[in-house]
Design a protein around this motif. Structure first.
Motif, mmCIF file in Angstrom:
data_model
loop_
_atom_site.group_PDB
_atom_site.id
_atom_site.type_symbol
_atom_site.label_atom_id
_atom_site.label_comp_id
_atom_site.label_asym_id
_atom_site.label_seq_id
_atom_site.Cartn_x
_atom_site.Cartn_y
_atom_site.Cartn_z
ATOM 1 N N SER A 180 0.785 -1.238 0.000
ATOM 2 C CA SER A 180 0.000 0.000 0.000
ATOM 3 C C SER A 180 0.813 1.283 0.000
ATOM 4 C CB SER A 180 -0.931 0.008 1.227
ATOM 5 O OG SER A 180 -1.792 -1.092 1.173
ATOM 6 N N TRP B 247 -10.720 2.993 6.912
ATOM 7 C CA TRP B 247 -11.679 2.724 5.843
ATOM 8 C C TRP B 247 -12.546 1.542 6.279
ATOM 9 C CZ3 TRP B 247 -11.842 -1.842 2.798
ATOM 10 C CH2 TRP B 247 -12.741 -1.790 1.712
ATOM 11 N N THR C 107 -5.228 0.782 3.677
ATOM 12 C CA THR C 107 -5.508 1.406 2.383
ATOM 13 C C THR C 107 -4.270 2.134 1.864
ATOM 14 O OG1 THR C 107 -6.348 3.330 3.536
ATOM 15 C CG2 THR C 107 -7.968 1.694 2.859
#
Ligand code: GLC
Ligand code: CA
Length: 536
Positions: A17, A351, A395
């Motif tokens: 990520s 998230w 994320t």
């Protein structure tokens, strides 16, 4: 000479990520190389990479199928070598996440082990005719039946993460070879995954239950673990200047403290501080003091509030930027080695998904399945899956407004809707009022003042919702006050102290009363010969 890691702040990079360089949506080494100047500019001193070895990624790399190569998603061995050289050129050290407790079920060692009872690798894993009641840390039983040989194997995590049998000396030798390989490639140390799990109780006694929950009494912190760890530490420390941080999942400070110090790991993560669920300044203070009380003079604590395994602290503690700055100040100014999780420096948030098919984390998916099996509705199961899922903090790094896709299998994983909370590096980089600039100022202070790197606490106190402390070494005295409350709190201090940093003001008049404003973080430097804070 002060050891390098005592003055360092580590930056955790969650491999898939952080930065994609070839447009497949997955972070990679070339991407990281392109951001080394960013990290240097931020002011961190070390990088912790989550596992980058070939892996089927059931638990995103914590299921290694080859300990001697680079996963093709992340690049080639040459890319890794270049990355190490480029990091070292910038005086950034690199530690590699190493999973010694288990391998992927696809690892050739396990494939051999499961092939027959008399295979030479049979005893490299833990096989039994009958399971006991041990539960996996991801939920459900920790034993998987294998029909080839009509026995069960043990897995503390997913069934695709098979526990090695550390009672077998050949396993130890094989893993020492692995460590040697990466040390010779130039890594500056390791983050040792679930390192207190290496030994299990050899009688396989059932674990007890408390309030309906299993207590992991016999599957971690078992007899013989400390001597294995000291062998690992001696082995790694033969190489000069190498650093070891252990992930020791234990709430008991009496147990935790045994894992670090002389001839042991350099430091261990303390989850009592790092993973407090709801924000409470008093609990935080109590945990800091408890660590101080438990540790001896040689032991150094760690400081972190986010990671790839938990919710980001800004979201966990209510979403307020002011509080996030107070936490950042605590993490970088208190005593201990800080571990900053990528994205926290720009205030990235959690998230949460409303679509179970988008969930990637094995722990979340297991949570969903177990909830359905227990008769819960889809909505309830999704709720509990989101609670358990660690996708929330995984994320992609928000370099700019477009950088919002990523994660495994090359397909865009999620698209974070553009909303008020979406923060980006791009818009914060040249903004002196940004979270990023705040982190930079803190890291600069930490680098400049030795008392903030290695100084002891002269004082560590709590008053009316405010945590405050004084850190000193021979040359300096620094006062840090963190007012987590909604009211101003006053302290009597020595006259003439100088302001180093505040989240609420640009000057301090140097009087003998310091009134710390509501939600203010303030750092002052005093005269070494003075007492700074008068108690009472
Ligand atoms: C550690 C890792 C976590 C992983 C687990 C099993 O806790 O941080 O991500 O799932 O070990 O390897
Ligand atoms: Ca890529």
């Amino acid at each position: 000479m002060v050891k390098w890691w005592k003055g360092s702040t580590f930056y955790e990079i969650y491999m898939p990520s952080f930065k994609d360089s070839n447009g497949d949506g997955i972070g990679d080494f070339s991407g990281i190389i392109s951001k080394l100047d960013y990290l240097k500019g931020l002011g961190v001193g070390g990088i912790w990479l989550t596992p980058f070895y070939p892996s089927p990624k059931v638990d995103n790399g914590y299921d290694i199928s080859n300990y001697y190569a680079i996963d093709s998603d992340y690049g080639k061995m040459e890319d890794f070598e270049l990355f190490i050289r480029e990091a070292h050129k910038r005086d950034l050290r690199v530690i590699a996440d190493l999973v010694l407790n288990h391998t992927s079920s696809e690892h050739p060692w396990f494939q051999q082990s499961k092939s027959s009872k008399d295979n030479p690798k049979r005893d490299w894993y833990i096989w039994r005719d009958k399971p006991n009641n041990w539960e996996s840390f991801f939920g459900g039983t920790a034993w998987e039946y294998d029909k080839t040989t009509n026995q069960y194997y043990y897995h503390a995590f997913a069934k695709e993460q098979v526990d090695l049998n550390w009672a077998n000396p050949e396993v130890k030798c094989a893993m020492f070879d692995v460590m040697k390989f990466w040390l010779e490639k130039g890594v500056d140390g390791f983050r040792l995954d679930v390192i207190n799990f290496l030994k299990v109780n050899d009688l396989f006694s059932d674990n007890p239950y408390e309030n309906g929950e299993q207590t992991h009494l016999f599957d971690k912190d078992q007899e013989g673990i400390l001597s294995v760890i000291s062998e690992i530490a001696d082995f790694v420390h033969q190489y000069p200047d190498k650093f070891l941080v252990g992930e020791v999942g234990s709430e008991d400070l009496e147990i935790l403290k045994q894992y670090s110090g002389l001839r042991m790991l350099d430091v261990v993560f303390n989850f009592n501080i790092g993973s407090i669920g709801e924000f409470d300044a008093k609990t935080l203070f109590q945990q800091l003091t408890a660590t101080e009380d438990a540790y001896n003079k040689e032991q150094v604590p760690t400081l972190f509030f986010s990671s790839h395994d938990m919710s980001r602290h800004i979201s966990r503690f209510g979403g307020d930027k002011g509080r996030a700055k107070l936490i950042a100040t605590l993490m970088l100014m208190a005593k201990g080695v800080p571990f900053l999780y990528f994205g926290d420096e720009i205030g990235m948030r959690d998230w949460i998904t409303d679509d179970i098919s988008k969930m990637k984390d094995v722990q979340g998916i297991m949570g969903y399945q177990l909830a359905l099996q227990a008769g819960k509705s889809h909505e309830e199961a999704l709720l509990s899956a989101n609670e358990k899922s660690r996708d929330k903090s995984r994320t992609p790094m928000q370099w700019n407004a477009q950088a919002n896709v990523g994660f495994t299998d090359g397909k865009p994983w999620i698209t974070i809707p553009k909303n008020a909370n979406q923060v980006t590096v791009e818009e914060q980089l040249d903004n002196p009022a940004s979270m990023l600039s705040f982190y930079k100022s803190l890291l600069k202070l930490r680098k400049k003042h030795v008392a903030l790197q290695v100084g002891n606490y002269k004082l560590l106190r709590f008053k009316d919702g405010m945590i405050y402390f004084v850190r000193t070494n021979q040359a300096e005295k620094i006062v840090v006050a963190l007012n987590f409350s909604e009211q101003a709190v006053s302290l009597k201090v020595e006259e003439g102290m100088k302001l180093l940093l505040s989240t609420k003001r640009t000057s301090f008049e140097g009087k003998n009363v310091l009134t710390v404003l509501a939600n203010e973080a303030i750092i002052l430097k005093g005269d070494i010969s003075n007492d700074l804070i008068k108690e009472g």
